[in-house]
Scaffold this motif. Structure first.
Motif, short mmCIF file in Angstrom:
data_model
loop_
_atom_site.label_atom_id
_atom_site.label_comp_id
_atom_site.label_asym_id
_atom_site.label_seq_id
_atom_site.Cartn_x
_atom_site.Cartn_y
_atom_site.Cartn_z
N TYR A 147 -75.96 7.58 -19.59
CA TYR A 147 -77.46 8.18 -19.10
C TYR A 147 -78.40 7.93 -20.48
N THR A 148 -77.94 8.02 -21.46
CA THR A 148 -78.97 7.65 -22.62
C THR A 148 -78.01 7.40 -23.82
N TYR A 149 -78.70 6.86 -24.95
CA TYR A 149 -77.80 6.44 -26.04
C TYR A 149 -78.61 6.32 -27.36
N VAL B 168 -73.17 7.03 -27.27
CA VAL B 168 -73.62 6.95 -25.98
C VAL B 168 -73.53 8.44 -25.21
N SER B 169 -74.30 8.85 -24.26
CA SER B 169 -74.19 10.09 -23.53
C SER B 169 -73.94 9.61 -22.19
N LEU C 271 -71.10 12.98 -24.74
CA LEU C 271 -71.20 12.02 -26.06
C LEU C 271 -70.20 11.56 -26.61
#
Lengths: 149, 392
Positions: A67-69, A89-90, A100
């Motif tokens: 999803y995001t990082y 990373v999420s 996470l």
């Protein structure tokens, strides 16, 4: 710097206990409301949808998408100096939680939307953490905690 | 433009600042008292006559302020802690307290001695960063983030930034534009820490990326300093300075404000709600202000606030933030003092004092011509937000 100096989770016996127990067994567990089935992550004491306090722990998927990082080129805790550049990373996993973990591939390759699979590694007796592996590097299930670092 | 006022007839009547330095012999308490005294002097009131206190995001106690300022009869106090969103939220509270008649002379002080008190967040001293974050959210941080080396703000906010750039396709050059424009403002301001140091595109691009996507110059200064204001009914002040009215404002909070790394929508910001309430109350749009002091702990965070204020759409801030608009002499100057990036990090209270100087016509070389309406924002912790509209 040995792996053991990494900050250990502080709540292994309270609210987070089922999560950390799950990690030692190769499972990602998240909270789900026993009344309305809402998924709660991070864990908490009461469901924000129906205010029930009866909350179950359910196994989430070990595979998800980024999803995001972030990529850290500087360590803000001494245990991470030798791990730079460090990818974190999420990952969005079913049934709907963002988890996470550290990235197991080359941090330069991280992309939002990328599919990753969880591996679990032991940092101290009874403590395991998540390493998200890109699909071309991940080993087949079952994922069992290893002491390999 | 004419402005509806949400808060009737309440003004910032005094502002005070210490010197903004990196390294000082003065204690945190002494810095706070220095700016508080300066604000009282500027407002033309005796410190002993302060009857309201809103401690804006610092660990000093009401006892510290009562004993050092000799306050005779403190009728109201509060202490707010929403990170960098605190100063603006505290001033809004102070204005409402005055409006309600609960106090008539309210002191609102902020202080941060990042260098001299050893509380730098980006220092790499794990004990400091983790201690600070533990107080903030005692469960999510040590359990879900520290084990993965995620302990300081530049790391937390990078999760927001990397998602944003991937999701919107926005051009990261927006961050450089904010860094360079803000430095140009600072180069006009004798009170800016970086007053004598210019910043070129080449220097920006050559600087280390500490945490993707943040170059060194995307990250705010850490300094020693304090700033404070006095809030009073506008009919009361005994001051030769022009009145700067608090027209309105609000604070706002995102969903899941306890984490940036483990939540459902990392782009969710409290400012979105705060701006909606504020501008609806006042019957105005953000672009009808003459300038804005936007909380800039990171260039990226300033960009996102431009979008959430409604100055431009999601993903459009890099195009909005061109120097001809936000730089010195621009059509919508932003962070006319040099901001947290290039003036000092006083939790954003320096954004408030700068806005007051602008609206009094006392902003020196950085004065925005005919400034009538100014916006000030705050941003703190995991996307708490606040915004205030000031007018003269």
């Amino acid at each position: 710097m040995p792996e053991s100096t990494r900050p250990a989770p502080t709540d292994k016996s309270g609210l987070y206990a089922p999560y950390f127990e799950g990690l030692t067994q190769g499972q990602i567990k998240v909270q789900q409301c026993a009344n309305c089935s809402a998924v709660l992550w991070p864990p908490q004491d009461m469901c924000p949808e129906c205010y029930a306090t009866s909350l179950d722990w359910v196994e989430a998927s070990n595979e998800g998408t980024i999803y995001t990082y972030s990529v850290y080129n500087r360590a803000f805790h001494p245990a991470f100096k030798e791990l730079l550049p460090y990818g974190a990373v999420s990952v969005r996993v079913s049934p709907g939680a963002t988890i996470l973990g550290e990235y197991g591939g080359d941090p330069a390759d991280i992309e939002v939307g990328q599919t990753v699979r969880a591996e679990f590694f032991q940092t101290a007796p009874g403590v395991a953490l998540i390493r998200w592996m890109p699909s071309d590097l991940s080993t087949p299930a079952p994922n069992q905690p290893t002491t390999k670092e | 433009m004419s402005l509806t006022t949400a808060v009737e007839n309440v003004a910032i009547t005094g502002i005070g600042e210490t010197e903004f330095v990196r390294g000082t012999d003065k204690s945190t308490r002494r810095l706070a008292m220095q700016s508080s005294l300066a604000a009282c002097r500027d407002a033309g009131i005796e410190p002993s006559s302060i009857d309201g206190l809103v401690i804006a995001g610092n660990d000093l106690s009401i006892e510290d302020y009562i004993t050092h300022l000799g306050i005779d009869d403190l009728r109201f106090h509060a202490s707010l802690h929403i990170g960098g969103a605190t100063p603006v939220a505290s001033i809004i509270l102070a204005a409402r307290v005055v409006q309600a008649g609960m106090a008539s002379r309210v002191l609102v002080p902020s202080v941060w001695a990042a260098i001299s008190a050893g509380t730098r967040l980006g220092s790499g001293a794990a004990e400091l960063s983790t201690r600070w974050a533990d107080e903030l959210v005692p469960t999510t941080k040590p359990n879900l983030e520290y084990p993965y080396g995620t302990v300081v703000p530049m790391q937390w906010y990078s999760f927001h930034a990397n998602r944003y750039f991937a999701q919107t396709g926005a051009d990261p050059i927006g961050m450089e534009r904010v860094a360079l424009s803000t430095r140009k403002h600072a180069n006009q301001n004798p009170k800016a820490y970086f007053r004598d140091r210019t910043l070129s595109s080449e220097q920006y691009r050559a600087s280390e990326i500490l945490v993707k996507p943040f170059h060194l110059f995307d990250i705010s200064l850490e300094t020693d300093g304090s700033a404070a204001v006095i809030v009073q009914a506008a009919s009361r002040p005994n001051t030769t300075n022009g009145l700067v009215y608090i027209a309105g404002g609000a604070e706002g909070h995102p969903a899941q404000p306890d984490t940036m790394t483990s939540r459902t929508n990392v782009l969710d910001m409290g400012l979105t709600k705060a701006a909606k309430h504020t501008f609806a109350d006042l019957g105005m749009r953000a672009d009808q202000a003459d300038f804005a002091e936007i909380y800039d702990c990171f260039t990226f965070v300033a960009l996102r606030q431009m979008e959430e204020l409604g100055l431009c759409g999601l993903g459009e801030a890099p195009d909005f933030a061109v120097e001809s608009r936000i730089g010195p002499g621009g059509s919508f100057p932003v962070n006319t003092h040099g901001g947290l990036l290039s003036q000092a990090h006083v939790l954003g209270m320096n954004h408030v004092t700068e806005a007051v100087k602008q609206l009094r016509g006392q902003a020196g070389a950085g004065q925005v011509p005919d400034a009538r309406i100014g916006l000030v924002t705050g941003y703190g912790d995991f996307s708490n937000g606040s915004v205030m509209v000031l007018r003269n």
